[in-house]
Design an enzyme around this catalytic site. Sequence first.
Site, PDB file in Angstrom:
ATOM      1  N   LEU A   1      44.798  40.317 -11.767  1.00 52.61           N
ATOM      2  CA  LEU A   1      45.924  40.010 -12.654  1.00 52.61           C
ATOM      3  C   LEU A   1      45.971  38.523 -12.987  1.00 52.61           C
ATOM      4  O   LEU A   1      46.471  38.120 -14.023  1.00 52.61           O
ATOM      5  CB  LEU A   1      47.244  40.410 -11.992  1.00 52.61           C
ATOM      6  N   GLY A   2      45.494  37.703 -12.100  1.00 53.31           N
ATOM      7  CA  GLY A   2      45.519  36.275 -12.377  1.00 53.31           C
ATOM      8  C   GLY A   2      45.377  35.472 -11.106  1.00 53.31           C
ATOM      9  O   GLY A   2      45.251  36.024 -10.011  1.00 53.31           O
ATOM     10  N   ARG A   3      45.368  34.176 -11.290  1.00 55.65           N
ATOM     11  CA  ARG A   3      45.284  33.290 -10.134  1.00 55.65           C
ATOM     12  C   ARG A   3      46.579  32.523  -9.994  1.00 55.65           C
ATOM     13  O   ARG A   3      47.070  31.954 -10.961  1.00 55.65           O
ATOM     14  CB  ARG A   3      44.157  32.280 -10.330  1.00 55.65           C
ATOM     15  N   GLY A   4      47.126  32.506  -8.809  1.00 54.77           N
ATOM     16  CA  GLY A   4      48.337  31.726  -8.587  1.00 54.77           C
ATOM     17  C   GLY A   4      48.017  30.532  -7.725  1.00 54.77           C
ATOM     18  O   GLY A   4      46.848  30.253  -7.436  1.00 54.77           O
ATOM     19  N   GLY A   5      49.042  29.836  -7.336  1.00 53.97           N
ATOM     20  CA  GLY A   5      48.868  28.615  -6.569  1.00 53.97           C
ATOM     21  C   GLY A   5      48.108  28.806  -5.265  1.00 53.97           C
ATOM     22  O   GLY A   5      47.369  27.933  -4.842  1.00 53.97           O
ATOM     23  N   PHE A   6      48.258  29.959  -4.648  1.00 52.13           N
ATOM     24  CA  PHE A   6      47.698  30.102  -3.315  1.00 52.13           C
ATOM     25  C   PHE A   6      46.667  31.208  -3.216  1.00 52.13           C
ATOM     26  O   PHE A   6      46.260  31.570  -2.128  1.00 52.13           O
ATOM     27  CB  PHE A   6      48.819  30.358  -2.305  1.00 52.13           C
ATOM     28  N   GLY A   7      46.257  31.734  -4.344  1.00 47.93           N
ATOM     29  CA  GLY A   7      45.243  32.769  -4.270  1.00 47.93           C
ATOM     30  C   GLY A   7      45.222  33.636  -5.508  1.00 47.93           C
ATOM     31  O   GLY A   7      45.959  33.412  -6.462  1.00 47.93           O
TER      32      GLY A   7
ATOM     33  N   VAL B   1      45.551  37.219  -7.567  1.00 50.01           N
ATOM     34  CA  VAL B   1      46.438  38.381  -7.499  1.00 50.01           C
ATOM     35  C   VAL B   1      45.759  39.590  -8.136  1.00 50.01           C
ATOM     36  O   VAL B   1      45.177  39.490  -9.218  1.00 50.01           O
ATOM     37  CB  VAL B   1      47.766  38.089  -8.233  1.00 50.01           C
TER      38      VAL B   1
ATOM     39  N   ASP C   1      57.874  25.547  -6.573  1.00 48.60           N
ATOM     40  CA  ASP C   1      56.947  25.709  -7.692  1.00 48.60           C
ATOM     41  C   ASP C   1      57.545  26.639  -8.741  1.00 48.60           C
ATOM     42  O   ASP C   1      56.919  27.604  -9.171  1.00 48.60           O
ATOM     43  CB  ASP C   1      55.590  26.216  -7.194  1.00 48.60           C
TER      44      ASP C   1
END
Length: 667
Positions: free
Chosen positions: A349-355, A357, A468
Amino acid sequence: MVSSRLIRLSSICTQILLLIINVNFTQAHLGPHRIPAAYCFNDKGNYTTGSTYQTNLNSLLSTLFDANNGYGFYNSSLGKNNDRVYAIGLCRGDITKGTCGTCLSDAANGLTNNCSNQKEAIGWLPNCMLRYSNRSIYGIMEISPAYNAWNVDNVSTGFDAFNQELSRLFNGLGGKAATSGDLRKFASGNATIPSSNIIIYGLVQCTPDLSEQSCIDCLEYASGGLGSCCNGSLGVRAVTPSCSLRYENFPFVGQTNGTPPPSPPLATPPANTAIPAGKKSKTSRTVIITVVAVVVSLVLIISICIYLRVKKMKEKLGEGDEILNTEALQFDFGSIRTATNNFSEENKLGRGGFGTVYRGRLLNQEDIAVKRLSRDSAQGDIEFKNEVTLVAKLQHRNLVRLLGFCLEGNERLLIYEFVPNASLDHFIFDPVKSTHLDWDSRYKIILGIGRGLLYLHEDSRLRIIHRDMKASNILLDGEMQPKIADFGMARLFDLDQTQGATNRVVGTYGYMAPEYVMRGHFSVKSDVYSFGVLVLEIITGQKNSSFRRGGNVEDLLSYAWKSWKEDTASNLIDPISKSGSIPEIMRCIHIGLLCVQPNTADRPTMATVILMLTSYSLDLPVPSQPAFYMDGGIESSSDTSLRWKDNSGVIRLDLSKSNSVEYVLDG
Ligand SMILES: *[C@@H]1O[C@H](CO)[C@@H](O)[C@H](O)[C@H]1NC(C)=O
Ligand SMILES: *[C@@H]1O[C@H](CO)[C@@H](O)[C@H](O)[C@H]1NC(C)=O
Ligand SMILES: *[C@@H]1O[C@H](CO)[C@@H](O)[C@H](O)[C@H]1NC(C)=O
Ligand SMILES: *[C@@H]1O[C@H](CO)[C@@H](O)[C@H](O)[C@H]1NC(C)=O
Ligand SMILES: *[C@@H]1O[C@H](CO)[C@@H](O)[C@H](O)[C@H]1NC(C)=O
Ligand SMILES: *[C@@H]1O[C@H](CO)[C@@H](O)[C@H](O)[C@H]1NC(C)=O
Ligand SMILES: *[C@@H]1O[C@H](CO)[C@@H](O)[C@H](O)[C@H]1NC(C)=O
């Protein structure tokens, strides 16, 4: 939504006139305003004497009280079309049915006498509230008109301790009343002011037709006004159509005009309440009283023993629950791998701040979102489990729900509920998709984010600072309701959540408050800053980080400030929103600017933000120049790097890859 719209509409019109009914209330030292009080709405239409409306009103009021209903809340309507009358009666939660009936009948007489031709009116008596209107008023939270009455005697010393205890007391009572499973949204309690040994007794109540959140919002509003009217007063009543609160420096709950309360409190009646107590001097009475006192003491001792036992048992059960919860939150790695098709690219689904998804579907067909944490947390397994358990307990309709976690070797996964629509940035910054978001939806989103953030900040168990907040961390569900994602990360990564200062700064350019960027200082007010940026982005459809567009250095905040100052703020509004209520949008711009003030003390708390958003009657302070205004601390040296400067030094950020930043401050 309809309801808050109505509140806002009605509150514009209703700040006009307060009529005082009669002044026979026995409490000594009441301030300039008194209760009973009546408010006649002169601007909501009048009826003529002898009209059908009047006939309906009179028969509705005479039948409103229902002796079979012991909850003290009465809601009814009568008549057809333009002559239909709606009424609500609410008695104080601690009085008897008999007192309630008398009070509502007094209120009906007093109100129709004093507001002799207004279609809408509201009256507050010491023991009840009565309102009627030609519009449906059931299930609508209204905080206007608000009315305060107070004791003119003040605390002599220790204002701060007094106010602190007071707000602690009312926060607790508000939560209790809002969530009381009982039909009565009512709570009472006391607090001791440590420095002066004064005991303050408090009571709060909402009309039971309010939702939990509306009840809390209403009470926050009512208590929020006390600083200006009655700072330091020893006794206050604050009333609005939907809720009321009261505190005194003597016990008053369950002690109304000599009628025995439903469940007698064990405290002796205080000397200073103005209860007309008949003269009693017969010795036989003394004997009876002594016997009763002995029996009561015995019952009391036995009750305390039983209470303590039950409490102990409950505590034991509670511990068991906790263990069970952590177990129940743990998912098996294999099942998550299967659910996400081995973390396949298609499921990403995408990349967030910590990993990264991934989307997944469990065997029971439940859709989930899985965050595969990409870096080592400083925490051990046990701390990680504990933190997940805490964060999973935060549940609010405007927060993405954390369902559990998974630990296997170096793998750490967080399992979330799946939220169907994309994140907010995909909508507001996209020329096509943004047309799906008219002003009303945007307003709903702003309010929802605000409520979610307020919950994170004020929840009694944990104070979570998000750190964030940004458009890509706001997910939209099927009804375009916002849900905040990625909260609690600072806890899960052990990023020094408690100190209020860190040298490891993690965030997103454009949303970070100056004190956090420069000094690593974070607080609820740094989240408020990010929220302000978000509000301005939602209104304008522009990213705050647009400065990268070229040599001309200008960011959204500077532009918003300039337009606001030059009275051209309507230029800021995204064309799609222009069909919305312009005063409402302007108010939101104003609130956004207040949230991005450079000085943390000048930024409102989220509780105040919610009030500002839901009540037009609240006057907003005038903002000054926002943080990061061009003449101030920001400099862009090239297209991809950025320097922030203030008197504590210069920070250079490389933004060539993304707007996410992470760096370590010196010293
Ligand atoms: C209530 O009465 C006013 C004035 O007569 C009228 O303008 C308004 O539409 C009425 N409201 C409803 C819901 O009928
Ligand atoms: C209704 O009556 C009040 C007082 O009698 C008056 O001040 C007000 O202007 C009237 N409102 C309308 C809409 O006629
Ligand atoms: C309250 O009254 C309104 C209007 O008459 C009605 O629609 C609603 O169902 C009532 N609610 C309850 C709980 O009686
Ligand atoms: C208001 O109502 C009370 C109770 O009926 C009555 O005693 C009082 O005179 C009224 N006040 C006015 C101004 O009509
Ligand atoms: C209590 O304080 C208010 C202002 O905070 C003041 O107006 C009032 O006179 C004070 N009351 C007494 C009895 O000193
Ligand atoms: C204050 O409240 C507590 C419960 O929170 C109660 O046990 C206590 O009796 C109350 N004290 C007085 C003086 O009413
Ligand atoms: C209340 O009064 C105290 C003492 O005068 C003052 O320090 C405090 O700022 C006041 N609070 C508000 C909200 O006005």
